[in-house]
Scaffold this active site. Structure first.
Site, PDB file in Angstrom:
ATOM      1  N   LYS A  46       0.849  -1.194   0.000  1.00 50.46           N
ATOM      2  CA  LYS A  46       0.000   0.000   0.000  1.00 50.46           C
ATOM      3  C   LYS A  46       0.884   1.243   0.000  1.00 50.46           C
ATOM      4  O   LYS A  46       1.934   1.276   0.658  1.00 50.46           O
ATOM      5  CB  LYS A  46      -0.896  -0.040   1.235  1.00 50.46           C
ATOM      6  CG  LYS A  46      -1.905   1.082   1.366  1.00 50.46           C
ATOM      7  CD  LYS A  46      -2.741   0.860   2.618  1.00 50.46           C
ATOM      8  CE  LYS A  46      -3.820   1.910   2.823  1.00 50.46           C
ATOM      9  NZ  LYS A  46      -4.642   1.634   4.032  1.00 50.46           N
ATOM     10  N   SER A 123      -9.392   1.475   3.139  1.00 46.79           N
ATOM     11  CA  SER A 123      -8.594   2.294   2.246  1.00 46.79           C
ATOM     12  C   SER A 123      -7.498   1.518   1.508  1.00 46.79           C
ATOM     13  O   SER A 123      -6.839   2.062   0.615  1.00 46.79           O
ATOM     14  CB  SER A 123      -7.940   3.436   3.041  1.00 46.79           C
ATOM     15  OG  SER A 123      -7.063   2.922   4.041  1.00 46.79           O
ATOM     16  N   SER A 147      -9.665  -0.943   7.193  1.00 44.01           N
ATOM     17  CA  SER A 147      -9.112  -0.767   5.856  1.00 44.01           C
ATOM     18  C   SER A 147      -8.462  -1.996   5.246  1.00 44.01           C
ATOM     19  O   SER A 147      -8.112  -1.994   4.072  1.00 44.01           O
ATOM     20  CB  SER A 147      -8.108   0.387   5.857  1.00 44.01           C
ATOM     21  OG  SER A 147      -8.767   1.612   6.065  1.00 44.01           O
TER      22      SER A 147
END
Length: 406
Positions: A46, A123, A147
């Protein structure tokens, strides 16, 4: 330490990224050690993890432009490289990770291969998309309010939120200090466990679960068809463990726990980023903009009251568990919503309903694993197991046993 590659061709140009999962402006790849327990596997990280020589984008162009390249690679990433895995790229995140939808106003929405036409969740949207779509074997994400867990449910893959503090957050863009964890996704249960062996890296024993706790109030929050779809997973978990007990987690109601969570979360986020926002004046997309505006208005008195409530919640959760207990609950109150669902619907009602389930582990710093053991209308639906703090390995061992039965 190897430098990140930004060459054109397969990695630099990303011709294989049919899903829009990888970052382009700051794309980087890193070769692994070539040997080790993860040799032959590929992963993505990420875009909140430092990669030496590369800048973090944090889901917002202003952040990318206003921060220098990292001097060293984040320890969590380096551990995976040292274990032999190759990093295929950096993946998209929702803006400043302050959303659960997976939609980014600036960079778009990664494709959910398991549910075409529906959001991947966020996210850690790009990481989940890349794993679900087979672009990598596993991927790193972060989880504050859900997330990792929510995208895992929406995309039909495994995802874990480890115990708070269990995996290093050094070299990770800050969001909140009392909720953030680094987690990961995988399609395969054995790969999922192999990553655990590297990132947790301890010799603690995995105690055998003795009792499955069925969270009545959590299942009461979801529609009947969702609860029915999860019933076989509940039965399978109870069968593997050997016994089941029905409990109520929150006598005061889980939506109230979410309110406590979001006040503390907002205070910590604003404390971390108010100065940068004031200086850089970034453009935020719908939902993110309003959430930051609200965070800026949370008062010291409100957060202090919320911290007192949190203390009582942690005490309540601790009283629920006995040694060998594992709690089960829905990961999400629904399958992935359509990509064209109204922003207000996704950023308010859908978020609040999901967070009423997801806040339990976050408030108490507990490990939670979301398993792809159910579906509804042909779409993935995650089933979650939550353990006392520090029982990450117990949950992962149980997850392997459950996944082997499917």
């Amino acid at each position: 330490m190897p430098s990140p590659s930004t060459s054109s061709g397969q990695t630099g140009g990303l011709p294989y990224d049919r899903l829009g999962a990888f970052c382009r402006e700051n794309h980087a790849v890193l070769p692994g050690a070539g040997q080790g327990p993860l040799a032959g596997l590929t992963f993505a990280a990420k875009d909140v993890f430092d990669i030496a020589g590369s800048r973090i984008g944090f889901g917002n162009p202003a952040w990318l432009e206003s921060h220098p390249p990292a001097a060293i690679t984040a320890p969590a990433v380096q551990l995976l490289l040292d274990a032999g895995a190759d990093m295929a790229g950096k993946t998209l995140t929702d803006e400043i990770t302050y959303s659960l939808s997976g939609q980014n106003f600036h960079y778009g929405t990664p494709v959910n291969s398991a549910a075409p036409g529906r959001i991947p969740g966020g996210s850690s949207s790009g990481s989940a998309s890349a794993v679900a779509g087979g672009l990598v074997d596993f991927a790193l994400g972060t989880d504050c309010g859900g997330s990792v867990r929510l995208p895992a449910s929406y995309c039909g893959i495994l995802g874990i939120r480890p115990s708070h503090g269990r995996v290093s957050l050094e070299g990770v863009a800050p969001f909140t200090w009392s909720f953030d964890v680094a987690g990961w996704f995988a399609r395969d249960a054995d790969v999922f466990a192999s990553v655990d062996d590297v990132l947790l890296d301890d010799e603690s024993e995995s105690h055998t679960p003795r009792r499955l706790l069925y969270a009545l109030d959590a299942f009461d929050l979801v529609d009947r068809d969702v609860a029915d779809a999860l019933a076989p997973a509940v039965e399978a978990a109870a069968g593997v463990i050997g016994s089941r007990a029905d409990i109520t987690i929150s006598p005061d109601g889980l939506p109230g726990w979410y309110e406590t969570f979001r006040v503390i979360q907002a205070w910590e986020i604003w404390s971390n980023h108010a100065a940068w926002i004031g200086e850089a004046k970034p453009e935020f997309g719908p939902g993110i903009r309003e959430r930051f505006e609200w965070a800026s208005r949370v008062t010291q008195a409100e957060v202090e009251a919320a911290r007192i409530r949190r203390g009582a919640i942690v005490e309540r959760i601790g009283s629920v568990f006995e040694e060998g207990d594992v709690l089960c609950l829905p990961t999400s109150p629904r399958v992935a919503p359509p990509v064209d669902a109204p922003t207000d619907e996704l950023e308010n009602r859908v978020r609040a309903q999901a967070m009423s389930l997801l806040c339990v582990a976050g408030l108490a710093g507990l490990p939670q694993v979301s398993l792809p053991l159910a579906s509804l209308g042909g779409l993935p639906l995650g089933f979650s197991l939550v353990g006392p703090r520090g029982t990450d390995r117990q949950l992962l061992a149980l997850s392997q046993r459950l996944m082997a039965r499917t």
